[in-house]
Design a protein around this motif. Structure first.
Motif, mmCIF file in Angstrom:
data_model
loop_
_atom_site.group_PDB
_atom_site.id
_atom_site.type_symbol
_atom_site.label_atom_id
_atom_site.label_comp_id
_atom_site.label_asym_id
_atom_site.label_seq_id
_atom_site.Cartn_x
_atom_site.Cartn_y
_atom_site.Cartn_z
ATOM 1 N N SER A 84 -1.186 -5.159 71.261
ATOM 2 C CA SER A 84 -0.493 -6.245 70.571
ATOM 3 C C SER A 84 0.023 -5.726 69.240
ATOM 4 N N THR A 94 4.595 -17.608 60.568
ATOM 5 C CA THR A 94 4.103 -16.497 61.407
ATOM 6 C C THR A 94 2.847 -15.881 60.811
ATOM 7 N N TYR A 99 1.920 -10.449 68.698
ATOM 8 C CA TYR A 99 2.748 -10.422 69.900
ATOM 9 C C TYR A 99 2.143 -9.488 70.935
ATOM 10 N N ASP A 133 6.006 -9.532 73.757
ATOM 11 C CA ASP A 133 6.056 -10.971 73.984
ATOM 12 C C ASP A 133 6.839 -11.227 75.276
ATOM 13 N N THR A 134 7.968 -11.930 75.221
ATOM 14 C CA THR A 134 8.713 -12.239 76.452
ATOM 15 C C THR A 134 9.944 -11.361 76.622
#
Length: 439
Positions: A84, A94, A99, A133-134
């Motif tokens: 991460s 944040t 992430y 992340d995505t």
């Protein structure tokens, strides 16, 4: 992303399980597991350079790999890693942003050693796909590492690779990892890295190039078939060297440095003097002669040869004398003295310097120096002056290293004019020094 991570772990674990049950397959397999750290991650988008922390190490992260040797020292490895990344400058929105990092890679590894020692360094290159992340992007990867083996199956692994994303929004970063590694494979009795079912000599340590059989001189011919197992030689010579290239192996060649026929034990038939009588039957192999005289020259031939040699030597000597005579004549024209004196001018000294260099190149020659005057003045005075000038030239040459024993001098006054003394020009030419070769 957590469900995806679990699926990823399950896939790689299944691959590792297959490895553990593939011990009867000839090519060895490896499985490694450990931790990893992401270093200097960069993503070129709105956050810009330095968005993430320089070092990112999640205690729950891991790196899991499974590899297979596909050819000699080349291994293909499938790798899955989880980690991460944290924000470098978190905002209120944040503050706790972390992430997930997931990567799947396929890498080719080249081992610099045969893997039989403790240290097993390698270089690796390949590619993969990395998600942050995505958002995911393909990467090209390259790096180095080493295995540190403890025993034949267990060891530690350390590795550093750089991953460069193809897309601007992808992650460019270093990934450092450390862990444990296991390797599996078939039985290898002689421990040469080739399993017994593929080893032509399973009980003798060998190499991949010779299919597992020993080859001490590394010439590609295994020792059991090599007539010269400790000397490098081609296969067509049964592993023996053939330095002269005559087709007879050195081991059986009585003349290994000279080409010869196999039927003559590799030795040539010599006729050094080209007289038609081979050296082995020639009593004078360095001198041509008829077979009727055992290859030696006859008395008539020797006399003729001696005559020719003397003639050639005479011609050489005459050529040298002519060259030296011409040089002496040319330089002597510039020998001058102060008016009515026996002291040399600077021009005269320079001329004698050149003459001394010529004389020094011919230590066996002897030279005679003569002095001459015109007809002005008394004969007695002219004779004395010419003698002094000739002797002055001789003394100067001796001072330049010319052997005194090779020089003589004499004055002739006005007795031997070169031209008529009736003109000033003629008298100038008659006031001269001449040098002759006398042997």
């Amino acid at each position: 992303m957590k469900p995806f991570g679990y699926i990823l772990i399950a896939i790689v674990s299944a691959l590792s399980f297959h490895n553990a049950n593939s011990q009867t397959i000839n090519n060895p397999w490896t499985t490694s597991f450990g931790t990893n750290a992401i270093n200097n991650p960069v993503r070129e988008q709105e956050a810009g350079l330095g968005r993430f922390k320089t070092w990112n190490l999640n205690p729950a992260g891991f790196r899991l790999s499974a590899g297979r040797l596909i050819k000699n020292r080349i291994t293909f490895e499938a790798v899955a890693s989880l980690n991460s990344l944290e924000e470098n400058y978190p905002t209120e929105e944040t503050l706790d942003a972390e992430y997930p990092y997931i990567a799947l890679d396929g890498m080719f590894k080249y081992q610099f050693t045969n893997g039989l020692g403790i240290l097993d360094p390698y270089a690796t290159i390949g590619g993969g796909y990395t998600w942050l992340d995505t958002i995911g992007a393909g990467t090209v990867n390259g790096g180095i590492g080493t295995n540190i083996w403890i025993g034949t199956s267990f060891g530690f692994n350390i590795q550093t690779i750089y991953k460069h994303a193809f897309e601007d929004y992808g992650l460019k970063h270093w990934q450092h990892s450390a862990g444990i590694i296991f390797r599996y494979g078939g039985k290898d009795t002689d421990k040469d890295g080739i399993n017994d079912d593929k080893d032509a000599c399973p009980e003798l340590f060998g190499s991949f190039e010779t299919n597992g059989c020993p080859d001490a001189d590394k010439d590609g011919v295994i020792d059991s078939e090599d007539l010269c197992p400790n000397n490098f030689g081609p296969a067509n010579m049964r592993g023996c060297p053939d330095n002269d290239g005559d087709g007879t192996p050195d081991k059986y060649d009585k003349c290994p440095e000279v080409k010869g026929a196999i039927n003559d034990d590799g030795c040539p038939v010599f006729d050094t003097d080209k007289d038609g009588v081979i050296d082995s039957r020639d009593k004078c192999p360095q001198q041509p002669g008829p077979a009727s005289n055992a290859g030696c020259p006859t008395k008539e031939q020797l006399q003729q040869k001696s005559l020719i040699q003397r003639q050639e030597q005479t011609e050489r000597n005459n050529a040298i004398k002519l060259k030296v005579t011409n040089e002496l004549k040319e330089f002597a024209q510039s020998i001058t003295f102060n008016n009515s004196k026996a002291t040399l001018t600077s021009t005269g000294m320079a001329a004698l310097d050149n003459i001394s260099k010529v004389m020094l190149t011919q230590p066996n020659m002897k030279f005679h120096i003569t002095g001459h005057t015109d007809n002005l003045g008394s004969k007695g005075t002219n004779m004395l002056l010419s003698e002094k000038r000739a002797n002055e030239a001789k003394t100067y040459l001796i001072s330049k290293g010319v052997n005194a024993k090779s020089l003589t001098s004499q004055g002739y006054g006005e007795e031997k004019p070169a031209v008529d003394n009736s003109t000033a020009e003629g008298r100038l030419k008659n006031r001269r020094i001449e040098i002759f070769i006398v042997n």
